[in-house]
Write an enzyme that holds these catalytic residues in place. Structure first.
Site, mmCIF file in Angstrom:
data_model
loop_
_atom_site.group_PDB
_atom_site.id
_atom_site.type_symbol
_atom_site.label_atom_id
_atom_site.label_comp_id
_atom_site.label_asym_id
_atom_site.label_seq_id
_atom_site.Cartn_x
_atom_site.Cartn_y
_atom_site.Cartn_z
ATOM 1 N N ASP A 191 16.365 41.371 87.939
ATOM 2 C CA ASP A 191 14.978 41.232 87.505
ATOM 3 C C ASP A 191 14.733 42.396 86.555
ATOM 4 O O ASP A 191 14.618 43.548 86.994
ATOM 5 C CB ASP A 191 14.027 41.284 88.701
ATOM 6 C CG ASP A 191 12.588 40.985 88.326
ATOM 7 O OD1 ASP A 191 12.154 41.437 87.246
ATOM 8 O OD2 ASP A 191 11.896 40.296 89.094
ATOM 9 N N HIS A 192 14.686 42.103 85.253
ATOM 10 C CA HIS A 192 14.730 43.203 84.287
ATOM 11 C C HIS A 192 13.512 44.119 84.380
ATOM 12 O O HIS A 192 13.563 45.262 83.906
ATOM 13 C CB HIS A 192 14.901 42.666 82.856
ATOM 14 C CG HIS A 192 13.675 42.055 82.264
ATOM 15 N ND1 HIS A 192 13.367 40.718 82.398
ATOM 16 C CD2 HIS A 192 12.678 42.600 81.520
ATOM 17 C CE1 HIS A 192 12.240 40.465 81.761
ATOM 18 N NE2 HIS A 192 11.798 41.590 81.213
ATOM 19 N N HIS A 254 8.952 38.828 88.753
ATOM 20 C CA HIS A 254 8.479 40.098 88.216
ATOM 21 C C HIS A 254 7.279 40.666 88.980
ATOM 22 O O HIS A 254 7.287 41.821 89.409
ATOM 23 C CB HIS A 254 8.087 39.947 86.751
ATOM 24 C CG HIS A 254 9.186 39.467 85.863
ATOM 25 N ND1 HIS A 254 10.502 39.844 86.019
ATOM 26 C CD2 HIS A 254 9.170 38.629 84.783
ATOM 27 C CE1 HIS A 254 11.239 39.275 85.085
ATOM 28 N NE2 HIS A 254 10.462 38.536 84.329
#
Length: 480
Positions: A191-192, A254
């Site tokens: 999950d960037h 996110h």
């Protein structure tokens, strides 16, 4: 091969990196630029190879390299041709799909032999594999099974792109497919947002500063708002959005992870087990989401996209109320909002503090807010009440701001994908999500999938449907 003047911080084992979806948008915008920047900083292994893969060939290896080069030229400022050439020399492409991975397996083993040729210190058994799965959720299980059949999970770290399934059942099916071929320690669910310096700074801001930690609880905080609006529309991702929607694309990934970072209890150490245990405890305490306290929206013009169904009811906007039922956060609402084609692109967390009980100012005291701007150059703002200059004791709002780009001069910041790719190479799992976290988040989200609120239309460039603006107990913090 040319390297940057800076030395790697550590010696990494030889690696063969396999990038599924290598001709796609994510690879062009983030993965190859991330690898380029790591190469420019001297952070990649001394010996490595990159194999792009997918169902359709982009042509010869040289044609694929040219495609990658064009992506680098479009995304990297001041591209160093020498560094780019050195990276591209190690890049090739091999077709594969869920039914047939034999050619890919042969290409990986050939690359491993090439990585160790002429080395007295390493054999092919010392080469690690990094397998990056940037494929649609529906194709994920089949590709994972193929990796197992071809023995490509040996010595491998599997990077799995979100969303991790499309609901609770499919996420469990995906987890079962992964466990058929790999151990949990090999799986890196990426999950960037967790790779962003600003997100990691939430922990530093809170736990390293006595100004904030004592007040980080329900006795002092009235509400928490996590707001990630996007001013962009679909940008060519219509078919993807039709299969996911904003709830799956943003909320279950996110924004849920941001909530976990804000709400967790202090971990004993900043490491994979401690931090992820703390986040998992937050998710375990979350109340399943209430459809009556959620608003779905779809921006006007969404259905005009050629990849979108003309009668689509897919949501491009979600606003909802969440609760964490533990001693620290009991009775504190968390408001989450995200959407496309909105008034601004923001990544903001706002902690609204309770209004002080005082009569000295005749009840005119407003609440304070701590605002975290999660941009590439993070900022923190504290909204205060101060005396208005003049003869009378009148209050006005004042802002105390910290700009990390200006105030913290020393550092070595990495873009989110750079940081996370480097962590995979190192085997560092702290900023990746764990199976139990994912499962619990889907349990929390599932009521909205089972009984979604009606999708309301909203104007592009707005803040979403009016019902969403009316959702919080107080108004949304909409920025300056």
């Amino acid at each position: 091969m040319p390297q940057s003047q800076s030395s790697p911080t550590e010696e990494l084992a030889p690696h063969v990196m396999v990038l599924f979806g290598a001709t796609g948008d994510l690879a062009a915008r983030k993965l190859f630029p991330g690898l380029y920047r790591l190469a420019a900083q001297g952070r990649l292994p001394e010996r490595y190879a990159v194999i792009g893969s997918g169902r359709h060939s982009p042509g010869t290896d040289d044609e694929f390299r040219q495609q990658v080069r064009e992506g680098l030229e479009a995304t990297v400022d001041d591209l160093d041709a020498q560094v780019a050439d050195a990276l591209l020399e190690r890049v090739s492409f091999c077709t594969s799909d869920a039914d047939d991975g034999a050619d890919l397996a042969a290409a990986v083993r050939a690359a491993e032999e090439s990585c160790t040729a002429g080395s007295d210190a390493a054999g092919t058994e010392d080469v690690r594999r990094l397998v990056y799965l940037s494929v649609p959720p529906g194709a994920m299980a089949g590709m994972i099974a193929m990796l197992g059949r071809e023995d490509l999970t040996e010595r491998a770290r599997l990077v799995v792109e979100k969303p991790f399934g499309l609901d609770l059942r499919s996420s469990r099916d995906l987890d079962a497919a992964l466990k058929e071929v790999a151990d949990e320690e090999q799986v890196f669910r990426i999950d960037h947002f967790l790779g962003k310096e600003a997100v990691q700074n939430i922990l530093a801001l809170r736990f390293a500063n006595g100004l904030f930690e004592p007040a980080w609880n329900h006795r002092h905080i009235e509400s928490v708002q996590i707001d990630v609006p996007e001013d962009l529309g679909l940008e060519g991702r219509g078919s993807f959005y039709e299969s996911t929607g904003a709830l799956r694309d943003m909320i279950s990934t996110h924004l849920a992870q941001l909530l976990g970072f804000v709400a967790l209890e202090e971990a004993c150490r900043f490491d994979a087990d401690e931090l992820r245990d703390a986040k998992a405890a937050v998710f375990a305490a979350m109340r399943p989401l209430d459809p009556a306290r959620a608003v779905f929206g779809q921006f006007e013009g969404y259905r005009d996209d050629e990849d979108v169904d003309g009668d689509s009811e897919v949501e491009t906007f979600v606003a909802l109320e969440a609760w964490v039922d533990n001693d620290r956060w009991r009775d504190v609402p968390f408001y989450l909002r995200t959407g496309k084609a909105m008034a601004q692109g923001r990544r903001t967390i706002t902690l609204r503090f309770r209004t002080p009980h005082t009569e000295i100012f005749n009840g005119s005291v407003a609440c304070n807010e701590l605002v975290l701007e999660l941009t590439d150059q993070p900022q923190v703002h504290v909204e205060l009440q101060a005396k208005k200059p003049g003869p009378d004791m009148d209050l006005v709002k004042a802002t105390m701001s910290l700009d990390f780009a200006e105030d913290v001069e020393e550092g070595d910041p990495l873009e989110a994908y750079e940081r996370l790719l480097l962590d995979v190479l190192r085997g560092e799992r702290t900023l990746f999500t764990r199976a139990d976290e994912v499962d619990r988040i889907w349990q929390v989200v599932q009521p909205l999938l089972d009984d979604p609120p009606p999708v309301q239309s909203y104007e592009q460039g707005s803040w979403g449907p009016q019902d969403a603006l009316d959702l919080p107990l107080g108004s949304w913090h909409l920025g300056r």
